[in-house]
Each structure stands twice: as C-alpha cells, then as structure tokens.
Design a protein around this motif. Structure first.
Motif, short mmCIF file in Angstrom:
data_model
loop_
_atom_site.label_atom_id
_atom_site.label_comp_id
_atom_site.label_asym_id
_atom_site.label_seq_id
_atom_site.Cartn_x
_atom_site.Cartn_y
_atom_site.Cartn_z
N ARG A 100 0.72 -1.40 -0.14
CA ARG A 100 -0.12 0.10 -0.11
C ARG A 100 0.70 1.22 -0.14
N ARG A 101 1.85 1.15 0.74
CA ARG A 101 2.80 2.34 0.88
C ARG A 101 3.79 2.74 -0.51
N LEU A 103 2.52 1.54 -3.45
CA LEU A 103 1.52 2.07 -4.45
C LEU A 103 1.57 3.42 -4.39
N ALA A 104 1.36 4.24 -3.14
CA ALA A 104 1.18 5.62 -2.73
C ALA A 104 2.48 6.51 -3.41
N GLN A 112 -6.57 3.43 -6.22
CA GLN A 112 -5.85 2.41 -7.15
C GLN A 112 -4.87 1.63 -6.06
N ALA A 113 -4.62 2.09 -4.97
CA ALA A 113 -3.69 1.45 -3.74
C ALA A 113 -4.53 0.22 -3.35
N THR A 114 -6.24 0.59 -3.18
CA THR A 114 -7.00 -0.25 -2.63
C THR A 114 -7.20 -1.37 -3.56
N GLY A 116 -5.11 -2.66 -5.65
CA GLY A 116 -3.81 -3.30 -5.29
C GLY A 116 -3.82 -4.42 -4.21
N CYS A 353 -3.31 -1.82 -11.63
CA CYS A 353 -3.46 -0.61 -10.71
C CYS A 353 -3.26 0.63 -11.48
N GLU A 358 -8.14 6.26 -11.60
CA GLU A 358 -8.57 6.53 -10.21
C GLU A 358 -10.04 6.82 -10.21
#
Length: 494
Positions: A100-101, A103-104, A112-114, A116, A353, A358
C-alpha cells in the motif's frame, strides 16, 4: 485488507485441520523439503533433509525463518505445518502494508492502492502462492521493500544507497533468482542517475554483497560451489531429454514454446480445474485461446500504464525482470514451477493498478463487486489447488502408511520424496539431487548407481526412464541393485 487477511488466515486454519488428505493440493512436495531441513537444522543435525546428506537446495531467508520457529516452538510434524502456514500469512500481511505504501509512493491514488490490496490479498494467484509453504510470501515482502528502496534511492540522501543495498541483499536471500530485479535496478540507477546515481548503485552493490557474503561463503566452503543443488541435477536431466529428442532449431523452438505455454497455462487455469498432469492445461485449444486473451489484456494494461506514466517506478525495475525470470527457467532450467511465476503476478498487479484511472474505481459500483468476485475465485481455487496430481495420490496418508508393517526402520531412496520423507517413519533419502548434494554429484557424473551401491539402501524407487541419463557413464557395467516401481504421483510434479 481485513477481509483478505481473514480469507488467508481462515484457509491456513482450515488446511491445518485437514492435513490428510487436503494439504497436498495446497503445498507442493518441495515445501516438505523446507520443513524437513528446517527441523533438522533446529535439532542440530545440520543442513540435511536425508540424514547424512548435506544440501543447500533452498532459499536461505525462508529456511532461517522456519528453522528459528522450529527452535522456539519445538513442534511435531503436523504442528510445524500449521506454524509455517501462519508464518506465511504474517508475511503476507506485512507485504500488504508495504505494498500500500509502495503504490502511494509510486504515484497512484488511494483507490488504485486499494485495488492493489484487493488483488494481492483476495486473488487466487496470490492466495495460493502465499499458502504454498514455500518462500513466496517472504519473497514478495522483500520485493515490495526493494521497490520502495529503489524509489528512495532516486530522490533521497546518501543513506539511500545503503538502504537499497540492504533490501537488495535480503531480496536475493529470499529468492536467489531475484538477481534479475536487483541487477536491473542497479543498472538503471547507474545509467539514469548520473554521477550521484552511479555512486549510490556502487554503494548498494557493496552492501548487498556483504549481506549475501555469509551464505555464499558457506556454500563455497561446504560444497565447493555457490550454486544450489536444486538448480543442478533436475535441469541437467531436462537438458539431456531435450537433446536426445530434439534435433533441429524448429524442434527446440517448439519445446521452449511448449514449456512456456504449459507453465502459463497451469498458472492461469491449474488452480481452478483438477488435472492428472500439469501440462494438460496447455493442450486444450479453448484454454490456449483464453490464455492468449488474458495475455493480450495484460499487455494492454501494461501499455496504458506506461503511456499514462502513472507509475513512477521505472519499467526496468518492475516490468523487464519477470519475463527474464520466465525465460531463465524455460531456456536454462528447462522446467518451470508455478511459484517461479510469482514475479509475473506482481507485474500484472502493478500494470492493472496503474492502468485503471482513479476516477473509475468507485467503491460501491466497482470495488465491492471486484472484491466479491476475487473472493469467490479464491474459494473455488482452494478446492482444487495447483497441485492436484499430488492430492490424487493421497500423499499424506500414503507417506504415513509406507512400509508401516516393517519391523525395523528402513533406508529407502526415492525421487520427489518431500512428503514421504517428512511424514514417513523410515529414513527417506532424496535421489534426484534436489536436496542431496552427493546424489546430485553422482547424477552429473553419470554414475548414479555408484552412489546407490555405496549407500546400501533397503529399497530404491526411481523412474527407470531417468536411469539412462543417471548412469550414462556406466555403460556396460552391471547394476547390483534393482529399482522398485516408482508408483508415486509426485513424479508428475517436475
């Protein structure tokens, strides 16, 4: 995230309570090598699966984790399986946090991170990879940490090179073929980063080398080579088979294409449909058409991700290495296991992703249905698994029952013997060289029967088709032993 971890934890607990007969569809034969060697290391017997047969046929970081857990908890055989599955889920949870970090930091939005996380924690390709008992979840954790270090090395201070080196060293200890990722990243940093990038790449290389040095030095001193035994004997046999049956460039082109198609077909479809042979998933024209369609969709996602420049992580770092890994196993090893394809799953996740805008990822209309579909697919996959050829033979029960009526403990040599050696009561010696350095040397020398005759086995079970290669330099010399019929379905796993 909680739903995905609940799924993986629930699956780990369920399979822990249904080891016989269900474990064999979740964990491949190779996973039992890890558990057996880790138990022996923790018990002070050294790096052996078979007593007296040293081996380096494993990835050291996951082995260190398992050996440490065994040393702390001193579990029985079934309890150790449970502990290994729980450790895998813990690695997956940590990997999800890092992902998650990542992707951010790579420039993607929160939705998009979610997405992933949904793909990582709920899709069957990652769920079954996590619960295989192999090094994959730890490898993925280290890979995501390495990707973050690459992003940091491109923008942070002088310490970034050291952090990149530490993460690179750990990544290669987690899985040695990760050198395709580490080499690609260091080359990119040295070329694209100017003098500062070159200095950081050099620092990272030095630190990674120091991290790897104890493992490499131990291998050199103990075995006379840094190459793992699991990377030698089976590929040599595969190359021998190929050279004896393929004679023209077209023959070899068909062979390599077939190996790649079988591997990708098994990865895509093998976890949804039980089959007696792994390669069967690549022989059905409908499955081939579906595989091509999936490949085209992934390629389109990669193109959109690159064109939109939504992912700050350089393509040389996340996109180029996975095909190289596949090519290595197809062209060099000449056999591909499904866990070798984990880097391809990661590349597909990042591409999807980055490719989906978004604004289109509305929670109720898109994310919830996507999560529900992935959950359903994972539950379906857990009913079949990638390793159905193993489960069809009821390996756990068969291993426990193997020569159970013998009044004494037998010494039995068997190929593909992870389950037999881990759950059985007899001394089971690996004969294909995967976790037996001396057997590997005998196979490479073409004098396998010399090794068998010296060891005085009570019984030897080996595929007769292998003996032509195993004893190729003993032509005309009579064997003093007779191979028993190898009736294990494990022979189809390689």
């Amino acid at each position: 995230m909680l739903a995905g971890l609940a799924l993986q934890l629930g699956a780990a607990v369920w399979f822990s309570g249904h080891i016989d007969p269900d474990l064999a569809r979740l964990m491949p034969d190779d996973a039992m090598y890890y558990l057996g060697i880790a138990a022996n290391i923790a018990d002070g017997h050294g790096s052996v699966f078979s007593a007296g047969e040293p081996t380096n046929g494993y990835h050291p970081l996951w082995m260190a984790v398992l050996a440490g857990l065994h040393a702390v908890f001193r579990p029985g055989r079934e309890a150790f399986v449970r502990i290994a599955l729980l450790a895998a889920v813990a690695c997956s949870a940590a990997a999800a946090v890092v992902l998650r970090r990542l992707l951010a930091e790579a420039g993607l939005g929160p939705r998009q991170a979610t997405l992933g996380l949904l793909l990582f924690l709920l899709s069957p390709w990652f769920v079954l990879s996590t619960l295989s008992g192999l090094e994959t979840p730890l490898f993925l954790l280290c890979l995501f940490l390495f990707f973050r270090a690459v992003l940091g090395a491109a923008r942070d201070g002088p310490r970034a090179g050291i952090e990149l080196g530490l993460s690179a060293g750990l990544l290669m200890l987690a899985r040695t073929d990760a050198i395709f990722f580490t080499a690609g990243a260091l080359l990119w940093l040295a070329i694209a980063g100017g003098r500062r990038g070159l200095a950081r790449a050099a620092a990272a290389f030095a630190v990674a080398s120091l991290v790897m040095l104890p493992w490499l030095a131990w291998n050199q001193v103990r075995f006379g080579t840094v190459v793992q035994s699991s990377a030698v004997a089976v590929p040599a046999w595969a190359r021998y088979q190929a050279l004896s049956t393929h004679h023209t460039p077209l023959d070899f082109a068909r062979l390599f294409a077939g190996l790649a198609a079988e591997a990708l077909g098994n990865a895509a479809f093998g976890l949804f449909q039980r089959s007696a042979h792994y390669g069967a998933h690549a022989r059905d024209p409908l499955r081939v058409a579906l595989l091509v369609a999936i490949a085209l969709q992934v390629a389109a996602a990669v193109r959109r991700a690159l064109a939109g420049r939504r992912l700050r992580l350089p393509a040389a770092v996340w996109l180029a290495p996975p095909p190289l890994v596949l090519g290595f196993y197809v062209f060099v090893r000449m056999y591909v296991q499904v866990w070798h394809l984990a880097p391809l799953f990661v590349a597909a996740l990042l591409a999807v992703c980055a490719a989906v805008p978004e604004r289109r990822l509305e929670p109720r209309r898109v994310m919830l249905p996507a999560g529900a579909i992935l959950l359903a697919l994972s539950l379906l996959a857990l009913r079949a698994g990638w390793y159905w050829p193993q489960q069809a033979d009821d390996l756990v029960a068969k291993s426990i029952a193997f020569r159970a009526g013998s009044p004494r403990r037998l010494k039995v040599g068997i190929t593909d013997c992870g389950y037999r050696g881990y759950f059985g009561r007899h001394q089971i010696v690996n004969l294909d060289g995967v976790v037996n350095q001396r057997a590997a040397h005998a196979i490479l020398a073409g004098r396998f029967s010399d090794y068998v005759e010296r060891e005085r086995f009570d019984e030897v079970r080996v595929d007769p088709a292998r003996l032509e290669f195993y004893d190729r330099n003993r032509a005309g010399e009579p064997r003093t032993w007779t191979p028993a019929r190898d009736d294990s379905a494990q022979s189809s796993s390689r």
